[in-house]
Motif scaffolding. Structure first.
Motif, PDB file in Angstrom:
ATOM      1  N   THR A  91       1.063  -1.555  -0.281  1.00 47.52           N
ATOM      2  CA  THR A  91      -0.049  -0.167  -0.273  1.00 47.52           C
ATOM      3  C   THR A  91       1.030   1.330  -0.300  1.00 47.52           C
ATOM      4  O   THR A  91      -0.005   2.142  -0.301  1.00 47.52           O
ATOM      5  CB  THR A  91      -0.976  -0.036   1.266  1.00 47.52           C
ATOM      6  OG1 THR A  91       0.002   0.482   2.413  1.00 47.52           O
ATOM      7  CG2 THR A  91      -2.196  -1.183   1.243  1.00 47.52           C
ATOM      8  N   SER A  92       2.126   1.040   0.449  1.00 47.06           N
ATOM      9  CA  SER A  92       2.774   1.948   0.541  1.00 47.06           C
ATOM     10  C   SER A  92       4.019   2.361  -0.910  1.00 47.06           C
ATOM     11  O   SER A  92       5.055   2.897  -0.568  1.00 47.06           O
ATOM     12  CB  SER A  92       3.611   2.362   1.778  1.00 47.06           C
ATOM     13  OG  SER A  92       3.420   1.927   2.658  1.00 47.06           O
ATOM     14  N   SER A  93       3.398   1.537  -1.956  1.00 41.58           N
ATOM     15  CA  SER A  93       4.506   1.500  -2.548  1.00 41.58           C
ATOM     16  C   SER A  93       3.375   1.669  -4.391  1.00 41.58           C
ATOM     17  O   SER A  93       2.282   0.979  -4.378  1.00 41.58           O
ATOM     18  CB  SER A  93       5.331   1.024  -3.345  1.00 41.58           C
ATOM     19  OG  SER A  93       4.923  -0.480  -3.364  1.00 41.58           O
ATOM     20  N   SER A  94       4.025   2.328  -5.263  1.00 41.31           N
ATOM     21  CA  SER A  94       3.722   1.827  -7.055  1.00 41.31           C
ATOM     22  C   SER A  94       4.284   1.842  -7.989  1.00 41.31           C
ATOM     23  O   SER A  94       5.493   2.179  -7.903  1.00 41.31           O
ATOM     24  CB  SER A  94       2.383   3.400  -6.998  1.00 41.31           C
ATOM     25  OG  SER A  94       2.004   3.747  -8.395  1.00 41.31           O
ATOM     26  N   PRO A  95       4.078   1.001  -8.750  1.00 41.34           N
ATOM     27  CA  PRO A  95       4.706   1.586 -10.310  1.00 41.34           C
ATOM     28  C   PRO A  95       4.673   2.614 -10.555  1.00 41.34           C
ATOM     29  O   PRO A  95       5.874   2.854 -11.550  1.00 41.34           O
ATOM     30  CB  PRO A  95       4.962   0.486 -11.345  1.00 41.34           C
ATOM     31  CG  PRO A  95       3.244   0.179 -10.782  1.00 41.34           C
ATOM     32  CD  PRO A  95       2.577   0.267  -9.376  1.00 41.34           C
ATOM     33  N   PHE A  96       4.328   3.440 -10.463  1.00 36.70           N
ATOM     34  CA  PHE A  96       3.675   4.483 -11.313  1.00 36.70           C
ATOM     35  C   PHE A  96       4.169   6.113 -10.089  1.00 36.70           C
ATOM     36  O   PHE A  96       4.417   7.120 -10.816  1.00 36.70           O
ATOM     37  CB  PHE A  96       2.505   4.812 -11.385  1.00 36.70           C
ATOM     38  CG  PHE A  96       2.140   3.958 -12.526  1.00 36.70           C
ATOM     39  CD1 PHE A  96       2.516   3.801 -13.895  1.00 36.70           C
ATOM     40  CD2 PHE A  96       0.924   3.097 -12.126  1.00 36.70           C
ATOM     41  CE1 PHE A  96       2.193   2.285 -14.783  1.00 36.70           C
ATOM     42  CE2 PHE A  96      -0.146   1.818 -12.476  1.00 36.70           C
ATOM     43  CZ  PHE A  96       1.445   0.913 -13.591  1.00 36.70           C
ATOM     44  N   GLY A  97       4.852   6.004  -9.120  1.00 39.55           N
ATOM     45  CA  GLY A  97       4.531   7.080  -7.893  1.00 39.55           C
ATOM     46  C   GLY A  97       6.896   7.417  -8.611  1.00 39.55           C
ATOM     47  O   GLY A  97       7.020   7.473  -9.561  1.00 39.55           O
ATOM     48  N   ASP A  98       7.254   8.021  -7.604  1.00 41.10           N
ATOM     49  CA  ASP A  98       8.546   8.769  -7.456  1.00 41.10           C
ATOM     50  C   ASP A  98       9.507   7.481  -7.513  1.00 41.10           C
ATOM     51  O   ASP A  98       9.038   6.289  -7.725  1.00 41.10           O
ATOM     52  CB  ASP A  98       8.545   9.293  -6.572  1.00 41.10           C
ATOM     53  CG  ASP A  98       8.780   8.842  -4.750  1.00 41.10           C
ATOM     54  OD1 ASP A  98       8.534   7.653  -4.538  1.00 41.10           O
ATOM     55  OD2 ASP A  98       8.370   9.776  -3.844  1.00 41.10           O
ATOM     56  N   SER A  99      10.654   7.666  -7.536  1.00 36.74           N
ATOM     57  CA  SER A  99      11.775   6.258  -7.364  1.00 36.74           C
ATOM     58  C   SER A  99      11.323   6.158  -6.279  1.00 36.74           C
ATOM     59  O   SER A  99      11.586   4.473  -6.590  1.00 36.74           O
ATOM     60  CB  SER A  99      13.190   7.144  -7.726  1.00 36.74           C
ATOM     61  OG  SER A  99      13.819   7.893  -6.857  1.00 36.74           O
ATOM     62  N   THR A 100      11.304   6.028  -5.233  1.00 29.13           N
ATOM     63  CA  THR A 100      11.497   5.308  -4.408  1.00 29.13           C
ATOM     64  C   THR A 100       9.951   4.384  -3.847  1.00 29.13           C
ATOM     65  O   THR A 100      10.428   2.921  -3.575  1.00 29.13           O
ATOM     66  CB  THR A 100      11.752   6.276  -3.514  1.00 29.13           C
ATOM     67  OG1 THR A 100      12.442   6.811  -2.972  1.00 29.13           O
ATOM     68  CG2 THR A 100      11.228   5.233  -1.907  1.00 29.13           C
ATOM     69  N   GLU A 101       9.317   4.617  -4.644  1.00 35.35           N
ATOM     70  CA  GLU A 101       7.604   4.540  -4.872  1.00 35.35           C
ATOM     71  C   GLU A 101       7.997   2.937  -5.342  1.00 35.35           C
ATOM     72  O   GLU A 101       7.485   1.764  -5.124  1.00 35.35           O
ATOM     73  CB  GLU A 101       6.571   4.958  -4.942  1.00 35.35           C
ATOM     74  CG  GLU A 101       5.641   5.765  -3.880  1.00 35.35           C
ATOM     75  CD  GLU A 101       5.011   7.023  -4.311  1.00 35.35           C
ATOM     76  OE1 GLU A 101       4.051   7.245  -3.596  1.00 35.35           O
ATOM     77  OE2 GLU A 101       4.903   7.525  -5.586  1.00 35.35           O
ATOM     78  N   ARG A 102       8.308   3.189  -6.935  1.00 38.76           N
ATOM     79  CA  ARG A 102       8.855   1.992  -7.531  1.00 38.76           C
ATOM     80  C   ARG A 102      10.143   1.169  -7.777  1.00 38.76           C
ATOM     81  O   ARG A 102       9.672   0.203  -7.474  1.00 38.76           O
ATOM     82  CB  ARG A 102       9.190   3.520  -8.777  1.00 38.76           C
ATOM     83  CG  ARG A 102       8.687   4.311  -9.390  1.00 38.76           C
ATOM     84  CD  ARG A 102       8.499   4.501 -10.863  1.00 38.76           C
ATOM     85  NE  ARG A 102      10.075   4.803 -10.805  1.00 38.76           N
ATOM     86  CZ  ARG A 102      10.052   5.854 -11.140  1.00 38.76           C
ATOM     87  NH1 ARG A 102       9.973   6.742 -10.546  1.00 38.76           N
ATOM     88  NH2 ARG A 102      12.031   6.404 -11.270  1.00 38.76           N
ATOM     89  N   LEU A 103      10.886   1.297  -6.340  1.00 34.18           N
ATOM     90  CA  LEU A 103      11.552   1.089  -5.970  1.00 34.18           C
ATOM     91  C   LEU A 103      11.448   0.194  -5.073  1.00 34.18           C
ATOM     92  O   LEU A 103      11.080  -1.557  -5.122  1.00 34.18           O
ATOM     93  CB  LEU A 103      12.725   1.580  -5.365  1.00 34.18           C
ATOM     94  CG  LEU A 103      13.797   0.381  -5.366  1.00 34.18           C
ATOM     95  CD1 LEU A 103      14.955  -0.136  -6.207  1.00 34.18           C
ATOM     96  CD2 LEU A 103      14.785   1.517  -4.150  1.00 34.18           C
ATOM     97  N   VAL A 104      10.029   0.386  -4.939  1.00 36.23           N
ATOM     98  CA  VAL A 104      10.194   0.270  -3.462  1.00 36.23           C
ATOM     99  C   VAL A 104       8.642  -1.444  -3.188  1.00 36.23           C
ATOM    100  O   VAL A 104       8.332  -2.910  -3.441  1.00 36.23           O
ATOM    101  CB  VAL A 104       9.103   0.613  -1.940  1.00 36.23           C
ATOM    102  CG1 VAL A 104       8.330  -0.715  -0.939  1.00 36.23           C
ATOM    103  CG2 VAL A 104       9.938   1.889  -1.327  1.00 36.23           C
TER     104      VAL A 104
END
Length: 406
Positions: free
Chosen positions: A66-79
């Motif tokens: 729930t804290s990540s996304s393939p379309f977010g910023d680099s941290t979210e995509r990495l997570v």
């Protein structure tokens, strides 16, 4: 400067809350953890998996998802990618049928079809300097080692689409008199090898270069040592062996890897070019180092590509996503394809096989600098020479190394 190249230089002694502390916090609040905690949540989840605390790891994976996304910023995509990989690893451990779990993991890791994988590789070559840096530097080492030779034979392990070779063909064709050039190339797809050979032959013909292409099919379950016996060696040719982003695939069995290198050495190549990730073999206690490596990769993509770049999405999800999933989820399994090692360990293995390091020339460094300046104008990319080899780094995090051996 040398300290910047030790990817294990993070402070292992820094006191960190235990994994269960994060789980306790997330039970009592519905808000998504702030970005500063996400990295630690990933590390905590990996620790829980390594301790076989699977139910706690599953709860933490739910939070990470729930804290990540393939379309977010680099941290979210990495997570997102690491969470997916940890989830696959957890499924493997929780499945009471190991054979079924291994099959499911293998299917998920290879879920992208070959066309998408090949397309993502071409995108990787276009939007990042990683492939071009490795290939351009290896080419320069080959050109310098074969200068003045009348006949050149290049043995290329896993040629892919052959994008490395047109610049070298052009440089060889400009020599007077131009030598003959023969490429023996391995690959797992017969049709891709055929098309690659046809393209290179047409290009060589347009340059007036005498050229031959010999494909060798290397099956996924085939020992690479066996295919070396099919390589035709001619006494009048100067042999160059190219292993760009290839040797890490043989790390599953270090003894077989050493035998492979010794077999290559017995072929008496004038030069062996090696380029690979500067990343250790993945073990659970080194999860942080794998995370640091791909964090730098994703940060570089964030800094050099538009926010909605479809090429970046393909490279992250298909190419690097498969690498991350294979490294994390496939850890310890026979289905695992990706294993990595630091440059210092590669150097030790090569020396053990009888090779000696050949310094890369100042011109190779100048070419790499020009490549970055013209095509990837970002201050984040850095070039460093260490132990007579060339490293490409992002913000002092070494990502790829290229070295030349004889």
């Amino acid at each position: 400067m040398l300290g910047s190249f030790d990817s294990s230089s993070h402070d292992d002694d820094e006191e960190e809350p235990p994994p269960n502390a994060y789980i306790h916090q997330t039970r009592h609040r519905s808000l998504v953890p702030p970005p500063v905690h996400i990295r630690q949540l990933l590390i905590s989840c990996a620790e829980l998996v390594s301790r076989s605390d699977l139910s706690a790891a599953h709860r933490l994976i739910t939070v990470l998802a729930t804290s990540s996304s393939p379309f977010g910023d680099s941290t979210e995509r990495l997570v997102h990618q690491f969470t997916r990989a940890l989830s696959l690893r957890l499924d493997f451990l929780m499945n009471p049928n190991p054979a079924a779990a291994a099959a499911a993991s293998s299917q998920d890791l290879g879920s992208a079809d070959d066309a998408l994988i090949q397309s993502s590789y071409l995108s990787l070559n276009q939007v990042t300097p990683f492939v071009r840096f490795c290939q351009l530097t290896a080419n320069q080492a080959i050109l310098e080692a074969t200068d003045g030779q009348k006949a050149i034979h290049i043995l290329d392990f896993d040629i892919m689409h052959g994008v490395q070779w047109p610049p070298l063909l052009q440089a060889v064709a400009e020599r007077y008199p131009p030598p003959t050039l023969r490429i023996t190339a391995t690959g797992s797809d017969r049709e891709i090898l055929r098309r690659t050979g046809d393209r290179l032959a047409r290009f060589a013909h347009s340059l007036g270069l005498r050229f031959q292409f010999h494909p060798l099919i290397l099956l996924s379950n085939q020992d690479p040592i066996s295919i070396t016996s099919s390589v035709l060696l001619r006494h009048d040719e100067t042999l160059a062996v190219n292993c760009v982003n290839y040797l890490h695939r043989l790390l599953k069995d270090c003894n077989r890897l050493l035998l492979f290198l010794q077999r290559i050495k017995s072929m008496s190549p004038k030069v062996l070019t090696v380029a690979d990730h500067n990343l250790p073999i993945f073990r659970q206690q080194r999860f942080v180092e794998a995370l640091d490596h791909y964090a730098a990769v994703f940060d570089s993509l964030e800094a050099t590509l538009p926010p909605n770049s479809p090429e970046r999405l393909a490279v992250e999800q298909i190419w690097f996503g498969r690498e991350i999933a294979d490294i994390v989820a496939g850890d310890g399994g026979d289905n695992r394809r990706e294993r990595h090692e630091r440059f210092t360990s590669w150097a030790a293995m090569l020396r053990c096989a009888g090779f000696s390091n050949t310094p890369l020339s100042p011109f190779a460094l100048s070419q790499a600098k020009l490549l970055l300046r013209l095509h990837y104008p970002s201050e984040g990319y850095q070039l460093h020479i260490l132990d007579e080899s060339l490293f490409l780094a992002w913000q002092n995090q070494p990502l790829f190394s290229v070295s030349s051996w004889h």
